[in-house]
Scaffold this active site. Structure first.
Site, PDB file in Angstrom:
ATOM      1  N   ASP A 122       0.819  -1.212   0.000  1.00  0.00           N
ATOM      2  CA  ASP A 122       0.000   0.000   0.000  1.00  0.00           C
ATOM      3  C   ASP A 122       0.855   1.265   0.000  1.00  0.00           C
ATOM      4  O   ASP A 122       0.510   2.255  -0.625  1.00  0.00           O
ATOM      5  CB  ASP A 122      -0.939   0.001   1.208  1.00  0.00           C
ATOM      6  CG  ASP A 122      -2.016  -1.074   1.105  1.00  0.00           C
ATOM      7  OD1 ASP A 122      -2.293  -1.544  -0.026  1.00  0.00           O
ATOM      8  OD2 ASP A 122      -2.570  -1.453   2.145  1.00  0.00           O
ATOM      9  N   GLY A 123       1.994   1.228   0.678  1.00  0.00           N
ATOM     10  CA  GLY A 123       2.887   2.385   0.695  1.00  0.00           C
ATOM     11  C   GLY A 123       3.396   2.733  -0.697  1.00  0.00           C
ATOM     12  O   GLY A 123       3.532   3.909  -1.048  1.00  0.00           O
ATOM     13  N   ARG A 182       2.802   6.242  -2.760  1.00  0.00           N
ATOM     14  CA  ARG A 182       3.890   7.023  -3.367  1.00  0.00           C
ATOM     15  C   ARG A 182       3.634   7.257  -4.856  1.00  0.00           C
ATOM     16  O   ARG A 182       3.948   8.314  -5.380  1.00  0.00           O
ATOM     17  CB  ARG A 182       5.226   6.320  -3.184  1.00  0.00           C
ATOM     18  CG  ARG A 182       5.793   6.507  -1.805  1.00  0.00           C
ATOM     19  CD  ARG A 182       7.271   6.305  -1.842  1.00  0.00           C
ATOM     20  NE  ARG A 182       7.869   6.639  -0.562  1.00  0.00           N
ATOM     21  CZ  ARG A 182       9.037   6.198  -0.189  1.00  0.00           C
ATOM     22  NH1 ARG A 182       9.737   5.412  -0.977  1.00  0.00           N
ATOM     23  NH2 ARG A 182       9.534   6.554   0.967  1.00  0.00           N
ATOM     24  N   ASN A 239      -4.944   8.760   1.050  1.00  0.00           N
ATOM     25  CA  ASN A 239      -5.461   8.134   2.257  1.00  0.00           C
ATOM     26  C   ASN A 239      -5.636   9.098   3.412  1.00  0.00           C
ATOM     27  O   ASN A 239      -6.709   9.224   3.976  1.00  0.00           O
ATOM     28  CB  ASN A 239      -4.504   7.019   2.680  1.00  0.00           C
ATOM     29  CG  ASN A 239      -5.171   5.686   2.806  1.00  0.00           C
ATOM     30  OD1 ASN A 239      -6.236   5.478   2.270  1.00  0.00           O
ATOM     31  ND2 ASN A 239      -4.518   4.791   3.508  1.00  0.00           N
TER      32      ASN A 239
END
Length: 149
Positions: free
Chosen positions: A63-64, A68, A132
């Site tokens: 998810d990171g 990005r 998010n």
């Protein structure tokens, strides 16, 4: 068709899967470009214009990595297809085991699921977009979290 392939700079597995997909796409006669988080953070106007020529951005990572990649992808109005290499994969469409053939099929036959984004402007007029959440901190105070709904 041109496809952008993204992974975080420090994600060796993501970069390896990206190279594998690029080789496959080359064999299929499909143009692609490999990008890392270093390429996309603070992307120039020219880089965003080049990204606009892509039909999609395939993101290898968790998810990171998606969070990005979304900055550059949203500026270029390019849809993201994510292949989960992380633990949770809440934002991923495909699992780690997805083959290059399955990824290409998904790129060719996708439907767009739009997500809300939020923008925060700091005191100096700098606008930050986020998919998010945004974390606001001020000199030793407890962070304030702002979540997109």
């Amino acid at each position: 068709m041109k496809i952008a392939i993204f992974s975080k700079t420090e994600n060796a597995e993501g970069r390896a899967r990206g190279r594998e997909l690029k080789a496959y796409l080359d064999g299929e006669g499909i143009e692609s470009v490999l990008l890392t988080s270093d390429d996309c953070e603070g992307a120039t106007v020219a880089q965003i214009e080049d990204l606009r020529m892509c039909a999609a951005m395939v993101v290898f990572g968790g998810d990171g990595s998606v969070l990005r990649a979304v900055d550059a992808a949203s500026l270029a109005n390019v849809p993201i297809l994510s292949v989960n290499l992380g633990d949770m994969g809440f934002l991923a469409e495909l699992e780690k085991t997805a083959t290059c053939e399955q990824i290409l099929d998904a790129v060719k036959n996708y439907s767009v699921e739009r997500r809300n984004m939020i923008e925060v402007t700091d005191g100096e007029g700098i606008i930050v977009s986020a998919l998010n959440d945004v974390v606001l901190k001020s000199g030793g105070q407890t962070p304030v979290y702002i979540y997109a709904g």
